[in-house]
Write an enzyme that holds these catalytic residues in place. Structure first.
Site, mmCIF file in Angstrom:
data_model
loop_
_atom_site.group_PDB
_atom_site.id
_atom_site.type_symbol
_atom_site.label_atom_id
_atom_site.label_comp_id
_atom_site.label_asym_id
_atom_site.label_seq_id
_atom_site.Cartn_x
_atom_site.Cartn_y
_atom_site.Cartn_z
ATOM 1 N N HIS A 170 -5.546 1.929 -4.388
ATOM 2 C CA HIS A 170 -4.919 1.471 -3.430
ATOM 3 C C HIS A 170 -4.181 0.029 -3.696
ATOM 4 O O HIS A 170 -5.165 -0.716 -4.743
ATOM 5 C CB HIS A 170 -5.211 1.708 -2.127
ATOM 6 C CG HIS A 170 -6.588 0.656 -2.025
ATOM 7 N ND1 HIS A 170 -6.648 -0.183 -0.695
ATOM 8 C CD2 HIS A 170 -7.561 0.176 -2.731
ATOM 9 C CE1 HIS A 170 -7.805 -0.856 -0.817
ATOM 10 N NE2 HIS A 170 -8.299 -0.610 -2.138
ATOM 11 N N HIS A 217 -2.547 1.649 6.717
ATOM 12 C CA HIS A 217 -3.018 1.560 5.316
ATOM 13 C C HIS A 217 -3.130 2.814 4.611
ATOM 14 O O HIS A 217 -3.554 3.742 5.449
ATOM 15 C CB HIS A 217 -4.415 0.621 4.967
ATOM 16 C CG HIS A 217 -4.693 0.318 3.754
ATOM 17 N ND1 HIS A 217 -4.005 -0.798 3.095
ATOM 18 C CD2 HIS A 217 -5.546 0.901 3.029
ATOM 19 C CE1 HIS A 217 -4.369 -0.839 1.857
ATOM 20 N NE2 HIS A 217 -5.371 0.044 1.492
ATOM 21 N N CYS A 234 0.910 -1.187 0.182
ATOM 22 C CA CYS A 234 -0.051 -0.043 0.081
ATOM 23 C C CYS A 234 0.900 1.354 -0.010
ATOM 24 O O CYS A 234 0.735 2.204 -0.854
ATOM 25 C CB CYS A 234 -1.013 0.052 1.241
ATOM 26 S SG CYS A 234 -0.349 0.103 2.803
#
Length: 343
Positions: free
Chosen positions: A319, A307, A259
């Site tokens: 993402h 994240h 990520c």
């Protein structure tokens, strides 16, 4: 007494018959464990992926530190080599002077004056010798200072090297944790049927968007031409070009990403250098409300910012979701603790 036994016997026979009928119909006894439900399995997988992602960010942080320490060790080694070379040259120069003095016999200056046939010439030479001796003393003092400085540099280099070894151990520890969590997640996913796995892939982190494609936006996004020439727009364009590439933990592209690695790569294409970890990326700019998010803003999730995504417009982010998935669009509110950062 017989009249009392008959109802009991009938009851026992009735229970036995019911049990036989239940068995013939495939009923599961109340004491049997039916196993986890698909929803519970999905929750377990989500938890394992989240824990693996946090360990991945810990790995990225430790690896970033190890990289910095490796550079510091390399610079220290170069500095030590240059310092040692400088000391060797100084020693050589002092050795040459000492050798010349030895070859001249090291005669006492007063005796040399008495034996000299030309006292004026001798006095001129003696004055020059005094100056040479003074320079030699200064050079010797500088040599000693250089030796002390080099000793301090060696001590500092050993400390940096020891820190690098500790950082390498931390990298290895986080790597083991990530691999363990992912192995557990794969075992749990293997228990799902094909239909349940497909349902998990659709629903995971998407607010149960069962009908939307895995890699396409659920809402109309701004045309590329409307994003303008800004660096943030360039980062969005780069992230869009990564759609469909796989999630690989610790990767920063261009063929695979985790990520935060996707953010590092996308912004690098725009000429912006970002920190390696999502927790550091949260503070890479100024905070703005979610209602004011613009394409190119960083969007971090969870209380620990483990994240991160890039805002693509119209309530969508791009993402790298989790291992086994590919870079894709998802709703901006797909997870809790949403924070928007404008770089």
């Amino acid at each position: 007494m017989a009249s009392h036994r008959r109802p009991v016997r009938v009851t026992v026979l009735t229970a036995a018959a019911a049990a036989t009928a239940a068995a013939s119909l495939g009923a599961v006894p109340a004491s049997a464990d039916p196993g986890p439900t698909p929803a519970a399995t999905r929750a377990t997988v989500d938890r394992l992926f989240e824990e693996a992602e946090k360990a991945t960010e810990g790995y990225n942080r430790a690896e970033e530190k190890a990289d910095a320490l490796r550079r510091a060790v390399s610079q220290a080694q170069d500095s030590l080599a240059r310092g040692q070379e400088r000391i060797n040259r100084m020693r050589g120069a002092l050795g040459s002077v000492a050798g010349a003095q030895y070859r001249s016999g090291g005669i006492d200056p007063a005796l040399a004056l008495l034996l000299s046939s030309d006292p004026d010439t001798y006095l001129d030479r003696a004055s020059a010798l005094d100056r040479v001796t003074a320079r030699q003393s200064a050079a010797l003092a500088e040599l000693r200072r250089e030796q002390r400085r080099l000793g301090q540099q060696r001590t500092e280099a050993r400390a940096v090297l020891a820190e690098l070894e500790r950082s390498r151990a931390e990298v290895a520890r986080h790597k083991r944790t990530v691999e363990k969590k992912l192995a557990e997640a794969r075992r749990v996913l293997a228990s799902l049927t094909v239909e349940q796995r497909a349902d998990y892939d659709r629903a995971s982190r998407t607010g149960e968007r069962a009908g939307s494609p895995a890699e396409g936006p659920a809402a109309e996004l701004p045309p590329l031409a409307d994003l303008g020439p800004s660096r943030a727009a360039a980062a969005v364009i780069a992230a869009r070009s990564a759609i469909g590439r796989p999630y690989v933990w610790g990767a920063t592209g261009p063929s695979a990403f985790d990520c935060s690695g996707l953010m590092v790569w996308s912004y690098r294409q725009a000429g912006i250098s970002l920190p390696r970890t999502s927790s550091a990326q949260r503070y890479a700019g100024r905070r703005v409300p979610l209602s004011q998010a613009q394409p190119g803003d960083l969007v971090t999730y969870r209380g620990d910012a483990s994240h991160v995504a890039i805002y693509a417009g119209n309530g969508q982010v791009i993402h790298a979701p989790y291992p086994g998935a590919r870079v894709r669009y998802d709703p901006v509110n797909m997870m809790s603790h949403v924070t928007v950062t404008r770089v």
